[in-house]
Scaffold this active site. Structure first.
Site, mmCIF file in Angstrom:
data_model
loop_
_atom_site.group_PDB
_atom_site.id
_atom_site.type_symbol
_atom_site.label_atom_id
_atom_site.label_comp_id
_atom_site.label_asym_id
_atom_site.label_seq_id
_atom_site.Cartn_x
_atom_site.Cartn_y
_atom_site.Cartn_z
ATOM 1 N N GLY A 15 0.831 -1.209 0.000
ATOM 2 C CA GLY A 15 0.000 0.000 0.000
ATOM 3 C C GLY A 15 0.861 1.252 0.000
ATOM 4 O O GLY A 15 1.821 1.342 0.755
ATOM 5 N N ARG A 76 1.169 -5.258 -5.359
ATOM 6 C CA ARG A 76 1.313 -6.447 -4.518
ATOM 7 C C ARG A 76 1.534 -7.590 -5.512
ATOM 8 O O ARG A 76 0.719 -7.790 -6.400
ATOM 9 C CB ARG A 76 0.060 -6.661 -3.679
ATOM 10 C CG ARG A 76 -0.248 -5.489 -2.739
ATOM 11 C CD ARG A 76 -1.437 -5.775 -1.872
ATOM 12 N NE ARG A 76 -2.078 -4.555 -1.408
ATOM 13 C CZ ARG A 76 -1.749 -3.887 -0.306
ATOM 14 N NH1 ARG A 76 -0.777 -4.321 0.449
ATOM 15 N NH2 ARG A 76 -2.384 -2.792 0.043
ATOM 16 N N ASP A 107 4.916 -4.895 6.074
ATOM 17 C CA ASP A 107 5.352 -6.262 6.409
ATOM 18 C C ASP A 107 5.368 -7.210 5.200
ATOM 19 O O ASP A 107 6.239 -8.075 5.108
ATOM 20 C CB ASP A 107 4.565 -6.849 7.583
ATOM 21 C CG ASP A 107 3.065 -6.818 7.369
ATOM 22 O OD1 ASP A 107 2.633 -6.302 6.324
ATOM 23 O OD2 ASP A 107 2.337 -7.314 8.238
ATOM 24 N N THR A 130 4.112 2.692 5.554
ATOM 25 C CA THR A 130 2.708 2.258 5.530
ATOM 26 C C THR A 130 1.921 3.190 6.437
ATOM 27 O O THR A 130 2.439 3.598 7.492
ATOM 28 C CB THR A 130 2.533 0.798 6.015
ATOM 29 O OG1 THR A 130 1.149 0.602 6.370
ATOM 30 C CG2 THR A 130 3.383 0.448 7.221
ATOM 31 N N ASP A 132 -0.436 2.348 8.211
ATOM 32 C CA ASP A 132 -0.968 1.598 9.363
ATOM 33 C C ASP A 132 -0.114 1.690 10.630
ATOM 34 O O ASP A 132 -0.589 1.385 11.712
ATOM 35 C CB ASP A 132 -1.140 0.111 8.983
ATOM 36 C CG ASP A 132 -2.262 -0.087 7.973
ATOM 37 O OD1 ASP A 132 -3.001 0.877 7.712
ATOM 38 O OD2 ASP A 132 -2.396 -1.205 7.454
ATOM 39 N N ASP A 134 2.151 -0.241 11.642
ATOM 40 C CA ASP A 134 2.141 -1.551 12.302
ATOM 41 C C ASP A 134 3.451 -2.316 12.156
ATOM 42 O O ASP A 134 3.463 -3.538 12.079
ATOM 43 C CB ASP A 134 0.975 -2.402 11.754
ATOM 44 C CG ASP A 134 1.055 -2.606 10.250
ATOM 45 O OD1 ASP A 134 1.854 -1.904 9.593
ATOM 46 O OD2 ASP A 134 0.325 -3.461 9.723
ATOM 47 N N ARG A 176 -5.736 -2.607 8.767
ATOM 48 C CA ARG A 176 -6.188 -3.992 8.633
ATOM 49 C C ARG A 176 -5.986 -4.786 9.929
ATOM 50 O O ARG A 176 -6.873 -5.453 10.408
ATOM 51 C CB ARG A 176 -5.412 -4.651 7.489
ATOM 52 C CG ARG A 176 -6.076 -5.860 6.925
ATOM 53 C CD ARG A 176 -5.359 -6.330 5.688
ATOM 54 N NE ARG A 176 -4.010 -5.787 5.571
ATOM 55 C CZ ARG A 176 -3.381 -5.589 4.435
ATOM 56 N NH1 ARG A 176 -3.969 -5.883 3.312
ATOM 57 N NH2 ARG A 176 -2.154 -5.123 4.402
HETATM 58 O O1 F6P Z 1 -1.639 0.304 3.384
HETATM 59 C C1 F6P Z 1 -2.272 -0.478 4.345
HETATM 60 C C2 F6P Z 1 -3.723 -0.505 4.053
HETATM 61 O O2 F6P Z 1 -4.079 0.811 3.938
HETATM 62 C C3 F6P Z 1 -4.638 -1.215 5.031
HETATM 63 O O3 F6P Z 1 -5.010 -0.437 6.109
HETATM 64 C C4 F6P Z 1 -5.771 -1.626 4.162
HETATM 65 O O4 F6P Z 1 -6.458 -2.725 4.645
HETATM 66 C C5 F6P Z 1 -5.101 -1.962 2.879
HETATM 67 O O5 F6P Z 1 -3.940 -1.153 2.832
HETATM 68 C C6 F6P Z 1 -5.927 -1.808 1.641
HETATM 69 O O6 F6P Z 1 -5.097 -1.751 0.538
HETATM 70 P P1 F6P Z 1 -5.471 -2.075 -0.978
HETATM 71 O O7 F6P Z 1 -6.856 -1.575 -1.199
HETATM 72 O O8 F6P Z 1 -4.445 -1.346 -1.750
HETATM 73 O O9 F6P Z 1 -5.372 -3.539 -1.126
#
Ligand code: F6P
Length: 327
Positions: A15, A76, A107, A130, A132, A134, A176
């Site tokens: 992300g 991804r 991660d 990120t 998050d 995290d 998440r």
């Molecule tokens: O970057 C982390 C995050 O924002 C999470 O909080 C979220 O669940 C996820 O990415 C969603 O990402 P995408 O829609 O790009 O799969």
């Protein structure tokens, strides 16, 4: 000092997060200062497999420090989860004469980097990026501060309309597996309750809080729901509350991907620039599978495996503070 590397590459993956561009800029300009050539890999591991790798100059990173997103794009990659994909990626790096990589991401990015390092003995340094927050090994990740401020701005606006219509709003924020955005935006906006993945959510407790607020004369409320909460997302929680007490006029607002965009805050620009610089210094010092982070104002190196495995603990006692202050 003898510099081990002549060529390194940098990429962003997972992300996107505001400040990633500032981090790339930090890597490129620091490396140049040490006489190291830098390549940019487009679309993270996908571009590494496709050979979408290009030389970056100082000019390529001018005017990017204030830009959200990532000009190297992100992805991804399912293919990088296969040995064939990683072998192809390795071949492409070797063909370009690249001797080490800087991976900017979360991660998932570090998991890929760690496996790649083990299989090919390829030096890699990670930078935590990120929204998050995290990742273990850094008090803050790049993008978190900007996202938090974006969320606060949005909730302030929702509060205006919630108050005008005497409504109960459920606002869903990203995270998440982590409640950092939810918890701290909740404190910063005076939310009536905050639901995070790190604690179990009991609907009965939420109903008690809402009833108590009503008794005290509150006519509107904001409940922040982290997307990873065990009770579900904001729509689920709103439905559960409605089922238990239908007297509320409820609305749901899912803030979504707007949280990932925007010009990085001052804190994120500084963090990203610093970690961009520190990632190159770490490589020069001989780090081969570490993440650079900042903890208690000090630069720290954390083995990638540890950064992935260890949880970045959230301060649960802050929930108590939030509840006490939002009476
Ligand atoms: O970057 C982390 C995050 O924002 C999470 O909080 C979220 O669940 C996820 O990415 C969603 O990402 P995408 O829609 O790009 O799969």
């Amino acid at each position: 000092m003898k510099i081990k590397y002549k060529r390194i590459a940098v990429f962003t993956s997972g992300g996107d997060a505001p400040g990633m561009n500032a981090a790339i800029r930090g890597v490129v300009r620091t490396a140049m200062n040490f006489g190291i050539k830098v390549y940019g890999i487009n679309r993270g591991y996908e571009g590494m497999i496709d050979g979408d790798i290009h030389k970056l100059t100082s000019k390529d990173v001018s005017g990017v420090i204030q830009r959200g997103g990532t000009f190297l794009y992100s992805a991804r990659s399912k293919r990088f989860r296969t040995i064939e994909g990683r072998q192809q990626a390795y071949n492409n790096l070797i063909n370009k004469g690249i001797e080490a990589i800087v991976a900017i991401g979360g991660d998932g990015t570090f998991t890929g980097a760690s496996i790649f390092n083990e299989e090919f003995n390829f030096p890699v340094v990670g930078i935590p990026g990120t929204i998050d927050n995290d990742i273990f090994g850094s008090d803050f990740t790049i993008g978190y501060d900007t996202a938090l401020n974006t969320v606060i701005e949005a909730i302030d606006k929702i509060k205006d309309t919630a108050g005008s219509h005497n409504r109960l709003f459920f606002v869903e924020v990203m995270g998440r597996d982590a409640g950092f955005i939810a918890l701290n935006s909740g404190i910063a906006t005076g939310a009536e309750d905050i639901l995070i993945p790190e604690t179990v959510t009991y609907m009965d407790d939420l109903i008690i809080t809402l009833k108590e607020n009503k008794r005290k004369g509150k006519t509107s409320a904001i409940i922040i729901v982290s997307e990873g909460d065990d009770a579900g997302g904001a729509y689920d929680v709103a439905a559960k509350v409605k089922a238990l007490d239908s007297s509320y006029s409820t609305r749901v607002s899912v803030l979504g991907h707007m949280q990932r965009g925007g010009s990085p805050s001052a804190a994120d620009r500084i963090l990203a620039s610093t970690l961009g610089y520190e990632s190159v210094v770490a490589l020069i010092k001989g780090c081969e599978k570490d993440m650079v982070g900042i903890m208690n104002n000090k630069v720290v190196y954390t083995p990638l495996e540890k950064a992935i495995k260890e949880p970045h603990d959230i301060n649960r006692s802050k929930l108590r503070i939030a509840r006490m202050l939002s009476i």
